[in-house]
Scaffold this active site. Structure first.
Site, PDB file in Angstrom:
ATOM      1  CB  THR A  90      -0.927   0.076   1.304  1.00  0.00           C
ATOM      2  OG1 THR A  90      -1.807  -1.332   1.358  1.00  0.00           O
ATOM      3  CG2 THR A  90      -1.920   1.348   1.144  1.00  0.00           C
ATOM      4  CE1 TYR A 114     -15.964  -1.599  -5.328  1.00  0.00           C
ATOM      5  CE2 TYR A 114     -16.547  -3.167  -6.928  1.00  0.00           C
ATOM      6  CZ  TYR A 114     -16.887  -2.039  -6.172  1.00  0.00           C
ATOM      7  OH  TYR A 114     -17.942  -1.750  -7.093  1.00  0.00           O
ATOM      8  CE1 TYR A 117      -1.900  -4.905   5.757  1.00  0.00           C
ATOM      9  CE2 TYR A 117      -1.312  -4.636   3.350  1.00  0.00           C
ATOM     10  CZ  TYR A 117      -1.378  -4.251   4.634  1.00  0.00           C
ATOM     11  OH  TYR A 117      -1.332  -2.843   4.859  1.00  0.00           O
ATOM     12  NE  ARG A 142      -4.310   1.764   3.334  1.00  0.00           N
ATOM     13  CZ  ARG A 142      -4.384   2.540   2.597  1.00  0.00           C
ATOM     14  NH1 ARG A 142      -4.958   2.955   1.667  1.00  0.00           N
ATOM     15  NH2 ARG A 142      -3.578   3.708   2.727  1.00  0.00           N
ATOM     16  CE  LYS A 192       1.191  -4.133   7.027  1.00  0.00           C
ATOM     17  NZ  LYS A 192       1.561  -3.386   5.819  1.00  0.00           N
ATOM     18  CB  ILE A 218       5.038  -5.006   7.921  1.00  0.00           C
ATOM     19  CG1 ILE A 218       5.727  -6.321   7.911  1.00  0.00           C
ATOM     20  CG2 ILE A 218       5.185  -4.534   6.538  1.00  0.00           C
ATOM     21  CD1 ILE A 218       4.899  -7.531   7.036  1.00  0.00           C
TER      22      ILE A 218
END
Length: 296
Positions: free
Chosen positions: A48, A111, A137, A142, A165, A207
């Site tokens: 990102t 999405y 992740y 997000r 993560k 991270i």
């Protein structure tokens, strides 16, 4: 390099652009050198923070190749290979693998917001076909969806999964994930203001966006914790909270690229729809950087 036992500070590296909006490979190499000198334990490209969602496949591979070449085997290089399209994620994963990446970061399918079984199969469709270790992740803020506890339990035993993560910001969820940690499945904080809490749950590192500007501090904080000096690690975490919060005062990676430009390491260039910081948040960021000794 093997990332299955990775500990420490993994920088989520920005992608520098030049005045024409193209990848600035000279600046990219400077950033790699900055992190090698600062003690960063591994580099994540194309996440990102690296604005990979606005880059072409060709740019992605060129960035990965540049960083791998500059690092020259001194620390691991991990590549972000996430997509909301499973086939695209697999394609990118295999492409990065062919270019010598040491590991992959795989995000939930944003999405689309698939159901639990769909998310599981999204990951396994990639995991079953790659030959490098992968870090899951989880960042529902997000992506709009999370990796369920059941899916964490199932995926944690996959031979190509080496960790997660965790960037939900939810300590209760992180505690749940901690039940599945082992030598073969590690947790890394994805929130720079929660590194020590994640380490206290058995986490192996972070991270980090913060590490872009202060690699030695972030490396030192994690190293202190893992060496048993918990007081020193906590002191570093708390001392730098204002800086960390300023780095997220606007959507990432806008503030961190502005900070790196203030430090003279890159040009402050973004890919739209990202846009330079508002005046008020920029003042807050520069003040925090001065307090942290990053700029004069």
């Amino acid at each position: 390099m093997d990332i299955t036992n990775l500990t420490g500070s993994v920088v989520a590296l920005v992608t520098p652009f030049d005045a024409d909006g193209k990848v600035d490979f000279d600046a990219l190499e400077r950033l790699v050198d900055f992190h090698l000198e600062g003690g960063t334990d591994a580099i994540l490209v194309l996440g990102t923070t690296g604005e990979s969602s606005t880059m072409t496949d060709g740019e992605d591979y060129a960035v990965a190749e540049c960083v791998i070449s500059r690092v020259a085997g001194r620390i691991p290089v991990i590549g972000g290979a996430g997509s909301n399209c499973t086939e695209e994620s697999l394609k990118k994963s295999l492409g990065l693998q062919r270019r010598g990446i040491d590991g992959l970061l795989l995000i939930t399918p944003y999405y689309n917001k698939s159901n639990e079984e769909g998310i599981y199969r999204h990951f396994t469709s990639v995991l079953d076909k790659v030959d490098v270790p992968c870090i899951l992740y989880n960042i529902p803020g997000r992506t709009g969806c999370s990796i369920s506890e059941r899916n964490v339990a199932r995926l944690s035993t996959h031979p190509n999964v080496c960790g997660i993560k965790e960037a939900s910001g939810n300590i209760s969820y992180a505690t749940t994930v901690a039940r599945y940690l082992s030598d073969d499945f590690r947790m890394y904080s994805g929130n720079d203001d929660m590194v020590v809490p994640i380490l206290s749950l058995g986490g192996s590192g972070v991270i980090s966006v913060w590490a872009n500007v202060a690699p030695a501090d972030v490396h030192g904080m994690v190293a202190s914790w893992l060496a048993g000096d918990h007081d020193a690690a906590l002191a570093t975490q708390l001392k730098n909270l204002d800086l960390v919060h300023a780095l997220f005062s606007e959507v990432n990676p806008i503030p961190v690229k502005a900070a790196l430009a203030e430090m003279g390491l890159i040009q402050e260039k973004y890919r739209q729809p990202l846009w330079p910081m508002a005046d008020a948040t920029r003042v807050r960021l520069v003040d925090a950087m001065r307090a942290a000794g990053l700029v004069g």
